[in-house]
Design a protein around this motif. Structure first.
Motif, short mmCIF file in Angstrom:
data_model
loop_
_atom_site.label_atom_id
_atom_site.label_comp_id
_atom_site.label_asym_id
_atom_site.label_seq_id
_atom_site.Cartn_x
_atom_site.Cartn_y
_atom_site.Cartn_z
N THR A 11 0.81 -1.23 0.00
CA THR A 11 0.00 0.00 0.00
C THR A 11 0.84 1.27 0.00
OG1 THR A 11 -0.11 0.10 2.43
CG2 THR A 11 -1.79 -1.20 1.29
N GLY A 12 2.12 1.14 0.33
CA GLY A 12 2.94 2.34 0.48
C GLY A 12 2.89 2.86 1.91
N LEU A 13 3.98 3.45 2.35
CA LEU A 13 4.06 3.93 3.72
C LEU A 13 3.16 5.14 3.97
CD1 LEU A 13 7.90 3.57 4.39
CD2 LEU A 13 6.04 2.03 5.07
N GLY A 14 2.64 5.74 2.89
CA GLY A 14 1.72 6.87 3.06
C GLY A 14 0.39 6.46 3.66
N ASN A 15 0.04 5.19 3.57
CA ASN A 15 -1.21 4.70 4.16
C ASN A 15 -0.94 4.40 5.63
OD1 ASN A 15 -3.58 3.35 4.90
ND2 ASN A 15 -3.83 2.50 2.83
N LYS A 16 -1.12 5.41 6.48
CA LYS A 16 -0.75 5.29 7.88
C LYS A 16 -1.61 4.27 8.63
CE LYS A 16 2.39 8.45 7.51
NZ LYS A 16 3.83 8.06 7.52
N ARG A 17 -2.87 4.14 8.24
CA ARG A 17 -3.74 3.20 8.95
C ARG A 17 -3.23 1.76 8.81
NH1 ARG A 17 -8.40 4.70 11.12
NH2 ARG A 17 -9.12 6.85 10.82
N VAL A 18 -2.83 1.39 7.61
CA VAL A 18 -2.31 0.04 7.41
C VAL A 18 -0.98 -0.12 8.13
CG1 VAL A 18 -1.50 -1.61 5.69
CG2 VAL A 18 -3.51 -0.21 5.21
N LEU A 19 -0.12 0.90 8.08
CA LEU A 19 1.17 0.83 8.76
C LEU A 19 0.97 0.68 10.27
CD1 LEU A 19 4.25 1.03 8.71
CD2 LEU A 19 4.00 3.52 8.85
N TYR A 20 0.09 1.50 10.85
CA TYR A 20 -0.16 1.40 12.29
C TYR A 20 -0.78 0.05 12.65
CZ TYR A 20 0.66 6.44 12.33
OH TYR A 20 1.23 7.69 12.20
N SER A 21 -1.60 -0.47 11.75
CA SER A 21 -2.24 -1.76 12.01
C SER A 21 -1.20 -2.88 12.10
CB SER A 21 -3.26 -2.06 10.90
OG SER A 21 -3.79 -3.37 11.05
N THR A 22 -0.29 -2.92 11.13
CA THR A 22 0.72 -3.99 11.14
C THR A 22 1.68 -3.83 12.31
OG1 THR A 22 2.07 -2.69 9.58
CG2 THR A 22 0.60 -4.36 8.66
N LEU A 23 2.06 -2.59 12.64
CA LEU A 23 2.97 -2.37 13.77
C LEU A 23 2.28 -2.68 15.10
CD1 LEU A 23 4.86 0.87 12.68
CD2 LEU A 23 5.71 -1.49 12.69
N THR A 24 0.98 -2.38 15.20
CA THR A 24 0.24 -2.75 16.41
C THR A 24 0.18 -4.26 16.57
OG1 THR A 24 -1.11 -0.75 16.21
CG2 THR A 24 -1.96 -2.52 17.61
N THR A 25 0.05 -4.96 15.46
CA THR A 25 0.06 -6.42 15.49
C THR A 25 1.38 -6.93 16.04
OG1 THR A 25 -1.44 -6.49 13.59
CG2 THR A 25 -0.22 -8.51 14.11
N VAL A 26 2.47 -6.30 15.62
CA VAL A 26 3.79 -6.68 16.15
C VAL A 26 3.85 -6.40 17.65
CG1 VAL A 26 6.26 -6.19 16.05
CG2 VAL A 26 4.94 -6.33 13.94
N GLY A 27 3.29 -5.26 18.08
CA GLY A 27 3.29 -4.95 19.51
C GLY A 27 2.51 -5.97 20.33
N VAL A 28 1.33 -6.36 19.83
CA VAL A 28 0.55 -7.39 20.52
C VAL A 28 1.31 -8.72 20.53
CG1 VAL A 28 -1.59 -8.72 20.46
CG2 VAL A 28 -1.63 -6.28 19.94
#
Length: 505
Positions: free
Chosen positions: A250-267
């Motif tokens: 999606t590109g790093l400009g799509n912050k929602r997807v980026l935050y979603s994947t990084l939150t998954t890593v945090g969990v």
């Protein structure tokens, strides 16, 4: 679509029937099943001959024997499967279950590894057409494709098992060896990354320095015999994967997807510590349940973070969760390596699918299972990667020259979007055909691989059936490979309709 599927299934049953009939006739006429007993000097030779005739039904006409086999196969549809016995009276169905589990385990891993590596390499070579990287990959793929299986297997056994086992007893890497490895890897990586001369020098130099320092450090601390990844490496690699996946799709400009994947890593990082007591001595059902739970967690995180990109966020968070679960699994395997070496000083085996009488915990037993699987999987993967990468490259180059791709570029879309959403999807159609056929072909091709590595899989069952002029094991082999070919072809046809809606008409 339903009518189409039913028609294809009917045609497939007809193909399997004709194929089974021809194969049965050829097998029973390929030699004398009593030849070894006729040459015997035993006092009870006639009794042994009569017993084998009765066991194999040699006193019956060939069509009655074939009909008996066919009715036994038909019983599989209502739970009364009977594939007969071999010449010694052993039930062929039980033989098939054991052999198929070994072969399918080998072929499935090799196929998925080859698909992932081959497609990625094919895309990169298409994007970097006529570059140094493209020429090197082209040379290597043709080399791997032309390798005789038995010869490559012998080389793997010599260098991947025998010499490695000698080295791991006292693993030492000298400064010269570390420098050579670093320079070679740096040269390869700079060729892959490309760019102007300064970028190439920086990439190659940084890689070489990192590899040299890492190899010397690992040797100094004895990491090769007592390795560990640890939570820091698991979390950092998973986060890097999440960022890379987002940038690619999606590109790093799509912050929602980026935050979603990084939150998954945090969990996943929290669960990494919470599940340590459970993962000390798990079982496969527990691990499967945890994997499903990881996917569910990723979907939930993607759902809440996704917003207007909810579908993409859910899918990519689920993929990230699976990757982090795989990293956690690998972390426990790596940690168990030291104990495994104490139980099995020469870890990489050259023969067999398992070590007889091996006693270890879950992780050590899994390592034994994996090391037995390693060499034949590498062999089958190398051969298949050559095919996938060449077809992917050719298909991508053809697709990228189409009008709709030029139109997408002229609209101002990024090159990532053009390649992933326009070119690659359409390039998958011919690749799907290769994937479908290759899975069934690998089962048949594993006959040679299993013979060289001493696997008691379907290849051994097929080979022994032919040598003994015993049709039932050979027909069981045909039943699995033929059915796999038919099913995979049907799956490929359905995949065509999914990839290109025009085909549905």
């Amino acid at each position: 679509m339903t009518r189409y599927i039913l028609r294809r299934l009917a045609i497939s049953f007809g193909v399997l029937f004709v194929g089974s009939f021809l194969l049965y006739i050829m097998v029973i006429n390929s030699g004398d099943p009593l030849e070894d007993l006729r040459q015997s000097t035993a006092n009870n030779r006639d009794v042994l001959i009569d017993g084998r005739i009765e066991t194999m039904g040699l006193d019956l006409p060939w069509y009655e024997r074939y009909w008996g086999w066919l009715t036994g196969v038909a019983g599989c549809f209502y739970g009364a499967c009977d594939l007969g016995t071999d010449r010694s009276g052993t039930d062929v169905l039980s033989m098939l279950q054991q052999s198929a589990s070994a072969t399918l385990r080998l072929v499935t891993i090799a196929t998925f590894a080859a698909i992932i590596i081959g497609i990625i390499v094919g895309i990169l070579t298409a994007i970097r057409q006529y570059s140094g990287f493209d020429y090197v990959v082209t040379f290597l793929t043709f080399l791997f494709f032309s390798l005789p299986v038995f010869w490559a297997a012998v080389l793997l056994k010599e260098y991947g098992a025998i010499r490695y086992n000698d080295w791991i007893a006292d693993p030492q890497i000298s400064v010269i060896q570390a420098v050579i490895a670093g320079v070679v890897l740096g040269f390869i990586l700079q060729g892959i990354m490309g760019g102007h001369i300064k970028r190439r020098l920086f990439t190659g130099g940084a890689t070489a320095v990192f590899v040299i320092v890492a190899l010397l450090y690992f040797t100094y601390v004895g990491w090769w015999r007592s390795p560990a990844l640890g939570p820091v490496i698991v979390i950092l690699v998973s986060a890097a994967f999440a960022v890379g996946l987002t940038a690619l799709i999606t590109g790093l400009g799509n912050k929602r997807v980026l935050y979603s994947t990084l939150t998954t890593v945090g969990v996943g990082a929290i669960l990494y510590f919470a599940l340590q007591p459970i993962l000390a001595e798990p079982n496969w059902w527990l691990l499967l349940g945890l994997l499903v739970s990881a996917v569910v967690v990723g979907l939930i995180v993607g759902y809440f973070w996704g917003g207007y990109s909810r579908g993409q966020a859910m899918a990519m968070s689920a993929v990230t969760a699976v990757f982090m679960a795989a990293m956690t699994f690998t972390d426990h395997l790596v940690y168990a390596w030291g104990g495994f070496l104490e139980l099995k000083p020469r870890p990489i085996s050259t023969i067999g699918a398992s070590t007889p009488n091996f006693q270890g915990d879950f992780w050590e037993t899994t390592l034994d299972w994996g090391t037995q699987l390693l060499l034949p999987s590498i062999l089958l993967t190398l051969i298949s990667v050559a095919t996938y990468s060449r077809y992917t490259r050719s298909s991508m180059l053809e697709t990228m020259n189409q009008d709709y791709v030029r139109t997408a570029r002229s609209k101002g879309l990024s090159e990532r979007t053009v390649i992933t959403k326009h070119a690659f999807r359409n390039a998958l159609i011919p690749i799907t055909t290769i994937i479908a056929l290759d899975f069934a072909a690998l089962i048949g091709g594993a006959v040679i691989t299993e013979t060289v590595f001493g696997w008691k899989g379907m290849g051994a069952m097929f080979k022994e059936g032919l040598e003994h002029v015993d049709p039932n094991p050979v027909m069981a082999f045909f039943l699995v490979t033929g059915t796999a070919a038919v099913i995979m072809n049907l799956v490929a046809d359905l995949a065509y309709a999914s990839l290109d809606p025009r085909i549905r008409r």
